[in-house]
Design a protein around this motif. Structure first.
Motif, PDB file in Angstrom:
ATOM      1  N   UNK A  77       3.670  -4.798   7.690  1.00  0.00           N
ATOM      2  CA  UNK A  77       4.860  -3.953   7.710  1.00  0.00           C
ATOM      3  C   UNK A  77       5.220  -3.483   9.103  1.00  0.00           C
ATOM      4  N   UNK A  78       4.213  -3.135   9.916  1.00  0.00           N
ATOM      5  CA  UNK A  78       4.485  -2.659  11.273  1.00  0.00           C
ATOM      6  C   UNK A  78       5.126  -3.750  12.123  1.00  0.00           C
ATOM      7  N   UNK A  79       4.638  -4.971  11.985  1.00  0.00           N
ATOM      8  CA  UNK A  79       5.210  -6.067  12.769  1.00  0.00           C
ATOM      9  C   UNK A  79       6.631  -6.400  12.292  1.00  0.00           C
ATOM     10  N   UNK A  80       6.859  -6.293  10.986  1.00  0.00           N
ATOM     11  CA  UNK A  80       8.223  -6.472  10.486  1.00  0.00           C
ATOM     12  C   UNK A  80       9.119  -5.368  11.039  1.00  0.00           C
ATOM     13  N   UNK A  81       8.603  -4.132  11.046  1.00  0.00           N
ATOM     14  CA  UNK A  81       9.376  -2.994  11.554  1.00  0.00           C
ATOM     15  C   UNK A  81       9.722  -3.160  13.017  1.00  0.00           C
ATOM     16  N   UNK A  82       8.884  -3.897  13.767  1.00  0.00           N
ATOM     17  CA  UNK A  82       9.131  -4.131  15.191  1.00  0.00           C
ATOM     18  C   UNK A  82       9.861  -5.449  15.425  1.00  0.00           C
TER      19      UNK A  82
ATOM     20  N   UNK B 274      -1.838   2.741  -0.339  1.00  0.00           N
ATOM     21  CA  UNK B 274      -0.482   3.208  -0.058  1.00  0.00           C
ATOM     22  C   UNK B 274       0.447   2.933  -1.234  1.00  0.00           C
ATOM     23  N   UNK B 275       1.184   3.970  -1.634  1.00  0.00           N
ATOM     24  CA  UNK B 275       2.199   3.800  -2.661  1.00  0.00           C
ATOM     25  C   UNK B 275       3.547   3.483  -2.059  1.00  0.00           C
ATOM     26  N   UNK B 276       3.767   3.998  -0.857  1.00  0.00           N
ATOM     27  CA  UNK B 276       4.998   3.722  -0.113  1.00  0.00           C
ATOM     28  C   UNK B 276       4.723   3.967   1.360  1.00  0.00           C
ATOM     29  N   UNK B 277       5.210   3.066   2.194  1.00  0.00           N
ATOM     30  CA  UNK B 277       5.137   3.220   3.648  1.00  0.00           C
ATOM     31  C   UNK B 277       6.530   2.936   4.198  1.00  0.00           C
ATOM     32  N   UNK B 278       7.024   3.852   4.998  1.00  0.00           N
ATOM     33  CA  UNK B 278       8.349   3.683   5.606  1.00  0.00           C
ATOM     34  C   UNK B 278       8.201   3.835   7.123  1.00  0.00           C
ATOM     35  N   UNK B 279       8.733   2.874   7.848  1.00  0.00           N
ATOM     36  CA  UNK B 279       8.697   2.900   9.306  1.00  0.00           C
ATOM     37  C   UNK B 279      10.108   2.728   9.852  1.00  0.00           C
ATOM     38  N   UNK B 280      10.420   3.491  10.875  1.00  0.00           N
ATOM     39  CA  UNK B 280      11.746   3.407  11.480  1.00  0.00           C
ATOM     40  C   UNK B 280      11.662   3.008  12.941  1.00  0.00           C
ATOM     41  N   UNK B 281      12.685   2.328  13.421  1.00  0.00           N
ATOM     42  CA  UNK B 281      12.767   1.907  14.825  1.00  0.00           C
ATOM     43  C   UNK B 281      14.168   2.182  15.350  1.00  0.00           C
ATOM     44  N   UNK B 282      14.254   2.988  16.416  1.00  0.00           N
ATOM     45  CA  UNK B 282      15.549   3.228  17.059  1.00  0.00           C
ATOM     46  C   UNK B 282      15.485   2.684  18.474  1.00  0.00           C
TER      47      UNK B 282
END
Length: 281
Positions: free
Chosen positions: A132-137, A200-208
Motif C-alpha cells: 500500500x505504501x508503494x502504491x501511495x507513492x 489492519x482493518x483499514x489503512x489510508x495513506x495520503x500524498x500531497x
C-alpha cells in the motif's frame, strides 16, 4: 515449516538462472510466508537473494527499491540515515511511509530482518501495508518476464484481488521505482484494527505533491489498493463523493472486519488524512 516436497534449491547468480522459475517452483527471498504453510506443489526453490541487488539505490529520477530489500532495510531508510545503501536525501519526506507501513504489519522485528518488500507486494494481500505504501507513492514495478526483456507497470495496477496479481508464471519482480515527485511529497498515514495488535482493518495513506496534486490511497479495507486522485487536497464533500463511487464489492470481508464497518472507518480515516495534508500545505 519443512517443505518436504522440495528437491532442489537453486542459488541464482545471474538472470539466466531465473529461467528455472516456473511450474512447480517458487522464488525464495525472505521465505517468511513460503515456509509458514504447506506448498505441496513445489519441488524447486530459486533463491534470488544471491543476486546481490542493492536494497535502495538513488537514481536521477527517484529511488529504486530492490525486491529483495528487507522490511528492516525499508523501514530504516529514513532521510539522513544510511542503511546499506546511499543516504536518503533529507528533502524526501515521502519516505516517512516506509517505516509507518512496516509498523502496520503483524510482524516482529525478527521477521522484519528476513521478509522482503517484494514478498509483501507479490503476496498481494489486502493487509499488505508495504504494498500500500508503494502504491501511495505512485511506484512502478519493474518485472523481468521469463523470456527476457523488461516490463514496467504502475504498481496500482499490479494487484487484481486478494492474493492475486498480474505476475505471469516464470516472471520475477526485480524492483520498484518511486518517482522524485512522490519522495518530495508530504504524506499522512492512518490505520485502524478491531484489536490493538490485530490485523489492519483499514489503512489510508495520503500524498500531497509540491505541485498541489493529491492522492488518497486505501488498503486493507479493500480487496486491492484503491487510489483516489485529486488536483488538490480534496474537500470533505469531494472525498465522500469519490468513496461513494467505488464499486460495492471493493470492500473486503473477513474475520478482521465486515465490509460495512471497513467502508465506514475508511471514510473517517480518509477525512483525517485529507485534513492533515491540508494543514501541511
Amino acid at each position: 515449516m519443512d517443505l518436504d516436497t522440495v528437491r532442489e534449491v537453486v542459488l541464482a547468480r545471474d538472470r539466466a538462472d531465473l529461467a528455472q522459475v516456473g511450474a512447480g517452483s517458487a522464488v525464495l527471498a525472505g521465505g517468511t510466508f513460503l515456509f509458514s504453510e504447506p506448498h505441496d506443489q513445489l519441488h524447486r526453490l530459486v533463491d534470488i537473494t544471491t543476486l546481490g541487488w542493492t536494497p535502495l539505490l538513488e537514481r536521477s529520477d527517484g529511488l529504486e527499491i530492490a525486491a529483495t530489500c528487507t522490511l528492516a532495510e525499508f523501514a530504516g531508510a529514513r532521510p539522513g540515515r544510511e542503511l546499506g545503501a546511499p543516504t536518503l536525501r533529507p528533502e524526501w519526506p515521502g519516505t516517512a511511509l516506509f517505516a509507518q507501513s512496516c509498523r502496520a504489519l503483524l510482524a516482529s522485528h525478527k521477521i522484519w530482518r528476513t521478509a522482503t518488500v517484494g514478498g509483501n507486494v507479490c503476496l498481494s494481500l489486502p493487509a499488505g501495508a508495504v504494498l500500500g505504501a508503494l502504491v501511495a507513492l505512485d511506484a512502478t514495478a519493474v518485472i523481468w518476464p521469463r523470456g527476457g526483456g523488461e516490463r514496467r507497470i504502475p504498481l496500482r495496477d499490479f494487484v487484481t484481488g486478494p492474493g492475486e496479481n498480474i505476475l505471469a508464471t516464470g516472471a520475477v519482480v526485480r524492483s520498484f521505482l518511486v518517482p522524485t515527485a512522490s519522495l518530495l511529497a508530504r504524506t499522512s498515514f492512518r490505520k485502524i484494527a478491531l484489536a490493538p495488535l490485530g490485523r489492519s482493518g483499514a489503512v489510508v495513506m495520503g500524498r500531497r505533491e509540491v505541485s498541489g496534486r493529491c492522492a488518497i490511497t486505501v488498503t486493507a479495507s479493500t480487496v486491492r489498493p484503491v487510489v483516489l486522485d485529486f488536483s488538490a487536497v480534496p474537500t470533505a464533500f469531494d472525498l465522500e463523493a469519490a468513496l461513494v463511487e467505488l464499486e460495492p464489492d471493493i470492500w473486503f470481508d473477513d474475520p478482521h472486519g465486515a465490509p460495512d464497518w471497513r467502508k465506514h472507518v475508511t471514510g473517517l480515516l480518509a477525512g483525517e488524512v485529507a485534513a492533515e495534508l491540508r494543514r501541511s500545505s
